[in-house]
Design an enzyme around this catalytic site. Structure first.
Site, PDB file in Angstrom:
ATOM      1  N   GLU A  36       0.821  -1.214   0.000  1.00 59.58           N
ATOM      2  CA  GLU A  36       0.000   0.000   0.000  1.00 59.58           C
ATOM      3  C   GLU A  36       0.857   1.267   0.000  1.00 59.58           C
ATOM      4  OE1 GLU A  36      -3.097   0.485  -0.503  1.00 59.58           O
ATOM      5  OE2 GLU A  36      -4.132  -1.381  -0.026  1.00 59.58           O
ATOM      6  N   ASN A  47      -7.859   9.738  -5.323  1.00 61.93           N
ATOM      7  CA  ASN A  47      -8.689   8.942  -6.238  1.00 61.93           C
ATOM      8  C   ASN A  47      -9.648   9.877  -6.966  1.00 61.93           C
ATOM      9  OD1 ASN A  47      -7.784   6.283  -5.043  1.00 61.93           O
ATOM     10  ND2 ASN A  47      -8.779   7.181  -3.254  1.00 61.93           N
ATOM     11  N   ASP A  50     -14.001   9.180  -7.028  1.00 64.19           N
ATOM     12  CA  ASP A  50     -14.908   9.653  -5.968  1.00 64.19           C
ATOM     13  C   ASP A  50     -14.313  10.815  -5.176  1.00 64.19           C
ATOM     14  OD1 ASP A  50     -13.005   8.411  -4.394  1.00 64.19           O
ATOM     15  OD2 ASP A  50     -14.400   7.041  -3.398  1.00 64.19           O
ATOM     16  N   SER A  52     -11.824  11.004  -3.305  1.00 65.69           N
ATOM     17  CA  SER A  52     -11.336  10.661  -1.969  1.00 65.69           C
ATOM     18  C   SER A  52      -9.813  10.540  -2.014  1.00 65.69           C
ATOM     19  CB  SER A  52     -11.943   9.337  -1.504  1.00 65.69           C
ATOM     20  OG  SER A  52     -11.449   8.267  -2.303  1.00 65.69           O
ATOM     21  N   ASP A  54      -6.408   8.385  -0.107  1.00 66.79           N
ATOM     22  CA  ASP A  54      -5.921   7.325   0.778  1.00 66.79           C
ATOM     23  C   ASP A  54      -4.747   7.879   1.571  1.00 66.79           C
ATOM     24  OD1 ASP A  54      -7.744   5.556  -0.372  1.00 66.79           O
ATOM     25  OD2 ASP A  54      -6.327   4.954  -1.921  1.00 66.79           O
ATOM     26  N   ASN A  61      -8.865   5.215   3.534  1.00 64.46           N
ATOM     27  CA  ASN A  61      -9.593   6.103   2.623  1.00 64.46           C
ATOM     28  C   ASN A  61     -10.520   7.110   3.317  1.00 64.46           C
ATOM     29  OD1 ASN A  61     -12.242   6.414   0.771  1.00 64.46           O
ATOM     30  ND2 ASN A  61     -10.395   6.299  -0.489  1.00 64.46           N
TER      31      ASN A  61
END
Length: 131
Positions: A36, A47, A50, A52, A54, A61
């Site tokens: 990750e 992202n 949407d 958002s 991370d 998220n």
């Protein structure tokens, strides 16, 4: 932030009670963190879909788990500011991760776990670590 060494992170996860938490081993967590964030607590990824972001070592998220003040329709299920997830101290990230794996999906919430760690011999991630 902080970039952890593999075994150092394994020890931190262990200290925070992650070994066997909800049936997942230390190896699962170390493997997931590697894929990750490359063990970097300061990692962020936006992202576009949407809108958002991370955050942190486990790329938690903002749509569901933390508040960054800019994600549309965010839920903040962990009840924390996303900035907490970028600290060298991983306590907030671990506590939120524990909340996430209590959901029916478990570690399936992490794409990297499903892709790189699930069904694999994850013990290699803690091999040789003094735990």
């Amino acid at each position: 932030g902080k970039i952890y060494e593999q075994c150092e992170l394994a020890r931190e996860f262990k200290r925070h009670g992650m070994d066997g938490y909800h049936g997942y081993s230390l190896g699962d967590w170390v493997c997931t963190a590697k894929h990750e964030s490359n063990f970097n607590t300061a990692a962020t990824n936006y992202n576009r879909g949407d809108q958002s972001t991370d955050y942190g070592i486990l790329q938690i998220n903002s749509r569901w788990w933390c508040n960054d003040g800019k994600t549309p329709k965010a839920k903040n299920a962990c009840g924390i500011e996303c900035s907490e997830l970028l600290k060298a101290d991983i306590t907030a990230a671990v506590n939120c991760a524990k909340r996430i794996v209590r959901d029916p999906n478990g570690m399936g919430a992490w794409v990297a776990w499903t892709k790189y760690c699930k069904g694999k011999d994850v013990s290699q991630w803690i091999k040789g670590c003094k735990l």
